[in-house]
Design a protein around this motif. Structure first.
Motif, PDB file in Angstrom:
ATOM      1  N   GLU A 108     114.733 -33.864 -93.812  1.00 33.56           N
ATOM      2  CA  GLU A 108     115.022 -32.460 -93.545  1.00 33.56           C
ATOM      3  C   GLU A 108     114.274 -31.564 -94.529  1.00 33.56           C
ATOM      4  O   GLU A 108     113.753 -30.509 -94.161  1.00 33.56           O
ATOM      5  N   VAL A 109     114.222 -32.005 -95.778  1.00 35.56           N
ATOM      6  CA  VAL A 109     113.479 -31.257 -96.799  1.00 35.56           C
ATOM      7  C   VAL A 109     112.016 -31.154 -96.374  1.00 35.56           C
ATOM      8  O   VAL A 109     111.431 -30.070 -96.338  1.00 35.56           O
ATOM      9  N   LYS A 110     111.453 -32.280 -96.006  1.00 36.84           N
ATOM     10  CA  LYS A 110     110.045 -32.329 -95.599  1.00 36.84           C
ATOM     11  C   LYS A 110     109.764 -31.391 -94.442  1.00 36.84           C
ATOM     12  O   LYS A 110     108.794 -30.641 -94.430  1.00 36.84           O
ATOM     13  N   GLN A 111     110.656 -31.448 -93.471  1.00 40.12           N
ATOM     14  CA  GLN A 111     110.454 -30.665 -92.257  1.00 40.12           C
ATOM     15  C   GLN A 111     110.586 -29.169 -92.535  1.00 40.12           C
ATOM     16  O   GLN A 111     109.776 -28.367 -92.081  1.00 40.12           O
ATOM     17  N   LYS A 112     111.596 -28.801 -93.322  1.00 37.59           N
ATOM     18  CA  LYS A 112     111.791 -27.372 -93.639  1.00 37.59           C
ATOM     19  C   LYS A 112     110.647 -26.836 -94.492  1.00 37.59           C
ATOM     20  O   LYS A 112     110.159 -25.723 -94.274  1.00 37.59           O
ATOM     21  N   VAL A 113     110.231 -27.615 -95.480  1.00 32.85           N
ATOM     22  CA  VAL A 113     109.132 -27.161 -96.346  1.00 32.85           C
ATOM     23  C   VAL A 113     107.863 -26.996 -95.511  1.00 32.85           C
ATOM     24  O   VAL A 113     107.172 -25.975 -95.618  1.00 32.85           O
ATOM     25  N   ALA A 114     107.582 -27.970 -94.666  1.00 32.50           N
ATOM     26  CA  ALA A 114     106.378 -27.891 -93.825  1.00 32.50           C
ATOM     27  C   ALA A 114     106.418 -26.634 -92.953  1.00 32.50           C
ATOM     28  O   ALA A 114     105.418 -25.935 -92.795  1.00 32.50           O
ATOM     29  N   TYR A 115     107.605 -26.354 -92.406  1.00 26.70           N
ATOM     30  CA  TYR A 115     107.763 -25.183 -91.553  1.00 26.70           C
ATOM     31  C   TYR A 115     107.421 -23.897 -92.308  1.00 26.70           C
ATOM     32  O   TYR A 115     106.691 -23.038 -91.818  1.00 26.70           O
ATOM     33  N   TRP A 116     107.943 -23.780 -93.536  1.00 22.71           N
ATOM     34  CA  TRP A 116     107.740 -22.528 -94.283  1.00 22.71           C
ATOM     35  C   TRP A 116     106.348 -22.423 -94.897  1.00 22.71           C
ATOM     36  O   TRP A 116     105.806 -21.332 -95.035  1.00 22.71           O
ATOM     37  N   LEU A 117     105.765 -23.557 -95.235  1.00 29.65           N
ATOM     38  CA  LEU A 117     104.361 -23.516 -95.696  1.00 29.65           C
ATOM     39  C   LEU A 117     103.484 -22.998 -94.560  1.00 29.65           C
ATOM     40  O   LEU A 117     102.598 -22.164 -94.767  1.00 29.65           O
ATOM     41  N   GLU A 118     103.771 -23.471 -93.370  1.00 30.99           N
ATOM     42  CA  GLU A 118     103.027 -23.031 -92.187  1.00 30.99           C
ATOM     43  C   GLU A 118     103.224 -21.526 -91.939  1.00 30.99           C
ATOM     44  O   GLU A 118     102.272 -20.786 -91.712  1.00 30.99           O
ATOM     45  N   LYS A 119     104.472 -21.093 -92.004  1.00 39.22           N
ATOM     46  CA  LYS A 119     104.793 -19.680 -91.785  1.00 39.22           C
ATOM     47  C   LYS A 119     104.029 -18.768 -92.737  1.00 39.22           C
ATOM     48  O   LYS A 119     103.610 -17.674 -92.376  1.00 39.22           O
ATOM     49  N   PHE A 120     103.894 -19.210 -93.987  1.00 39.44           N
ATOM     50  CA  PHE A 120     103.188 -18.395 -94.983  1.00 39.44           C
ATOM     51  C   PHE A 120     101.710 -18.775 -95.092  1.00 39.44           C
ATOM     52  O   PHE A 120     101.011 -18.323 -95.995  1.00 39.44           O
ATOM     53  N   GLN A 121     101.271 -19.610 -94.162  1.00 45.77           N
ATOM     54  CA  GLN A 121      99.859 -20.006 -94.096  1.00 45.77           C
ATOM     55  C   GLN A 121      99.351 -20.601 -95.402  1.00 45.77           C
ATOM     56  O   GLN A 121      98.275 -20.270 -95.884  1.00 45.77           O
TER      57      GLN A 121
END
Ligand SMILES: Nc1ncnc2c1ncn2[C@@H]1O[C@H](COP(=O)(O)OP(=O)(O)O)[C@@H](O)[C@H]1O
Ligand SMILES: [Mg+2]
Length: 240
Positions: A108-121
């Motif tokens: 879940e940590v991995k998935q959430k971090v990946a999501y927000w890294l993507e959001k902030f490009q």
């Protein structure tokens, strides 16, 4: 969402902040503007429960939280300041740290971090070290670290002030769309009227430790009152 009554912060005998009444609606993006030393950072710290007021009460959704310094309560807020203060590790770990502290499962940590890294490009920076980032990149990491925690209220204390103009413009556009998409209640301190006009629905002018005028951003700027007109008109004359 947040209500404050008779809020006062002192340092010794000096009154840094004295605000009789303050209200923040759910979903509101409130800008706070005022001269240097007016008490903007003090106000944000008090609302985010990072600094204990010497007097007054703070309510979150009607509940008195003034003395609720529990981790659970603090976790409902996120704060991002001008200087990102990244940890001495990778971008990924910097964004992950809050979730790890909350003991979320690894996946879940991995998935959430990946999501927000993507959001902030900033996905491509995941393995880079915090110390090797540009100012704009570091601030993106800082904001991703705040948003990954899905805060009920996001506090931003001059997060764009140290950035050069093009970097600032791009990040302003990105954070605006992220705040809108997530409908995050936000308090945004800035001394830059351009930033506030772009981001804030409502504007509060803080001078000498008190809120001198609050209202829809365009209204406050169009009709400053006797306390705020000097300050606002100086800005308007620069921008128009
Ligand atoms: N811990 C402290 N002790 C004494 N004075 C302080 C302290 N923190 C802030 N101040 C003073 O309080 C005033 C408001 O500071 P601050 O909230 O940082 O203003 P702003 O963010 O609007 O520039 C300033 O005059 C500052 O020097
Ligand atoms: Mg400040």
């Amino acid at each position: 969402m947040i209500t404050a009554k008779n809020l006062e912060v002192r340092a010794g005998k000096k009154v840094l902040l004295s605000i009789p009444h303050f209200e923040l609606q759910e979903g509101e993006v409130l800008g706070i503007m005022g001269p240097n030393g007016a008490g903007k950072s003090t106000f944000i710290k008090a609302l985010a429960l990072l600094e204990k007021p010497s007097q007054g009460t703070i309510f979150l959704k009607g509940k008195d939280i003034t003395n609720d310094l529990t981790l659970d309560m603090r976790r409902r807020f996120a704060v991002a300041m001008q200087q990102p203060l990244l940890l001495d590790t990778t971008v990924f770990q910097n964004v992950a740290v809050g979730l790890k502290l909350r003991k979320l499962p690894r996946q879940e940590v991995k998935q959430k971090v990946a999501y927000w890294l993507e959001k902030f490009q900033i996905s491509s920076l995941a393995k880079k070290h915090g110390a090797n980032l540009s100012g704009g990149e570091a601030q993106r990491v800082n904001l991703a670290r705040a948003m990954v925690l899905e805060p009920e209220v996001l506090f931003l204390d001059e997060p764009f002030s140290a950035l050069d103009f093009p970097t600032k413009v791009q990040l302003l556009k990105d954070i605006k769309s992220i705040i809108q998409q997530t409908n995050t209640t936000t308090v945004f301190v800035s001394h830059d009227l351009m930033e506030l006009k772009f981001l804030a629905d409502t504007l509060a002018i803080l001078m000498d430790g008190d809120l001198k005028q609050t209202g829809p951003t365009e209204e406050v700027l169009a009709s400053p009152n006797s306390s705020t007109s000097g300050f606002i008109n100086d800005w308007q004359s620069l921008l128009n």
